[in-house]
Design an enzyme around this catalytic site. Structure first.
Site, PDB file in Angstrom:
ATOM      1  N   ASP A  44      11.586  41.678  50.731  1.00  0.00           N
ATOM      2  CA  ASP A  44      12.388  40.762  51.538  1.00  0.00           C
ATOM      3  C   ASP A  44      12.578  39.432  50.826  1.00  0.00           C
ATOM      4  OD1 ASP A  44       9.835  39.774  51.840  1.00  0.00           O
ATOM      5  OD2 ASP A  44       9.786  39.910  54.021  1.00  0.00           O
ATOM      6  N   SER A  45      12.043  39.325  49.610  1.00  0.00           N
ATOM      7  CA  SER A  45      12.358  38.199  48.723  1.00  0.00           C
ATOM      8  C   SER A  45      13.856  38.117  48.465  1.00  0.00           C
ATOM      9  CB  SER A  45      11.610  38.342  47.393  1.00  0.00           C
ATOM     10  OG  SER A  45      11.790  39.637  46.840  1.00  0.00           O
ATOM     11  N   ASP A  83       9.710  46.497  51.926  1.00  0.00           N
ATOM     12  CA  ASP A  83       9.159  45.573  52.916  1.00  0.00           C
ATOM     13  C   ASP A  83       9.722  45.810  54.308  1.00  0.00           C
ATOM     14  OD1 ASP A  83       7.532  44.148  51.219  1.00  0.00           O
ATOM     15  OD2 ASP A  83       8.880  42.451  50.987  1.00  0.00           O
ATOM     16  N   LYS A 111       5.751  48.313  53.221  1.00  0.00           N
ATOM     17  CA  LYS A 111       4.806  47.207  53.044  1.00  0.00           C
ATOM     18  C   LYS A 111       4.830  46.277  54.248  1.00  0.00           C
ATOM     19  CE  LYS A 111       5.381  43.808  49.916  1.00  0.00           C
ATOM     20  NZ  LYS A 111       5.212  42.553  50.718  1.00  0.00           N
ATOM     21  N   GLU A 113       2.789  42.638  55.929  1.00  0.00           N
ATOM     22  CA  GLU A 113       1.991  41.464  55.602  1.00  0.00           C
ATOM     23  C   GLU A 113       1.028  41.128  56.743  1.00  0.00           C
ATOM     24  OE1 GLU A 113       5.581  39.189  53.114  1.00  0.00           O
ATOM     25  OE2 GLU A 113       4.458  38.129  54.677  1.00  0.00           O
ATOM     26  N   GLU A 180      -1.733  38.323  46.978  1.00  0.00           N
ATOM     27  CA  GLU A 180      -0.845  37.281  46.444  1.00  0.00           C
ATOM     28  C   GLU A 180      -1.488  35.907  46.469  1.00  0.00           C
ATOM     29  OE1 GLU A 180       3.666  35.403  46.994  1.00  0.00           O
ATOM     30  OE2 GLU A 180       3.098  37.222  48.077  1.00  0.00           O
TER      31      GLU A 180
END
Length: 264
Positions: A44-45, A83, A111, A113, A180
């Site tokens: 999602d960057s 993501d 993925k 978070e 990260e």
């Protein structure tokens, strides 16, 4: 030969590093496949490097689905990690529904978070046959709560909390773990403790794999690069050669160096 979760587990067992880069389209995916990048992360960057937002928060599940489809069409052998975007997995039921969309679009792993709060969601996804990559440390979707992009795990309490989160996420069924922006010492402890492969970004040289945003290694991202970023375009004029140099540097353990890491 296609890279699978089993491949990454074998890499961990034999202490062979593996390379991961972000891609959002077919052109970059084709280059990465030719070079031999082990895994591609449809992150999602893209909200920041493609769409021009200040954070990843505005990215939607439909946008992620679109970019997963673009990457999947051109992919030949890399493992695809996608993501789930902000607030698309607030409950196990929501996570299952949206993870299915990404898997049906071509992702091999999804993925998410977060730490301990995600254990019930990961258990549900795993039970339904959906491989999961967890993500701890600096979690960009939580940037507004964190108050910015800062190194995590610097205090003894945060160090222990993140290590405990890593253990709980593995126990819940996570197949991979992204770590990260944490002190290198914590990256090593987590990687040595877990049986699942770890992927570091600003987590030191001892994680099993390394990931960077492709635009960062090409010097295309605006603003000052993070400490853990290296511009692989510095010594070449070819995008393919820069990606190849990154891949080889990771595999040979030349990247990241000590200058790319953080200390407690």
């Amino acid at each position: 030969m296609a890279i699978t979760l089993k491949t990454l587990l074998n890499y961990k067992a034999t202490q062979e590093k593996f390379s991961v880069l972000t891609a959002y389209d077919a052109a970059f995916t084709t280059i990465m496949n030719h070079v031999g990048i082990d895994a591609i992360m449809i992150g999602d960057s893209l909200g920041m490097v493609i769409q021009g937002h200040n954070t990843t928060v505005p990215v939607t599940i439909s946008q992620m689905t679109y970019h997963v489809e673009c990457v999947s069409r051109a992919n030949e052998h890399a493992l695809l990690i996608a993501d789930l975007p902000f607030m698309s997995y607030a409950t196990p039921k929501q996570a299952l529904r949206n993870a299915a969309k990404l898997m049906q679009s071509g992702a091999h792993i999804i993925k998410v978070e977060g730490g301990e709060w995600l254990t019930s969601t990961i258990k549900k996804l795993s039970k339904c046959g959906i491989p999961v990559c967890a993500h701890i440390g600096l979690t960009p979707q939580s940037v507004n709560k964190l108050g910015g992009y800062f190194v995590q795990g610097k205090t003894p309490q945060d160090f222990d909390r993140l290590l405990n989160d890593a253990k709980l996420l593995e126990k819940a069924g996570a197949n991979l773990l992204v770590v990260e922006c944490v002190p290198s010492a914590l990256g090593k402890v987590i990687s040595d403790t877990l049986s699942i492969p770890t992927i570091g970004i600003g987590a030191g040289p001892d994680t099993d794999g390394q990931v960077l945003v492709s635009y960062d290694i090409l010097g295309l991202s605006p603003g000052k690069p993070a400490k853990f970023v290296k511009n692989f375009m510095d010594n070449t004029s070819s995008i393919k050669n820069a990606i190849k140099a990154y891949h080889q540097a990771v595999k040979s353990k030349q990247f990241p160096g000590s200058e790319h890491g953080y200390h407690s």
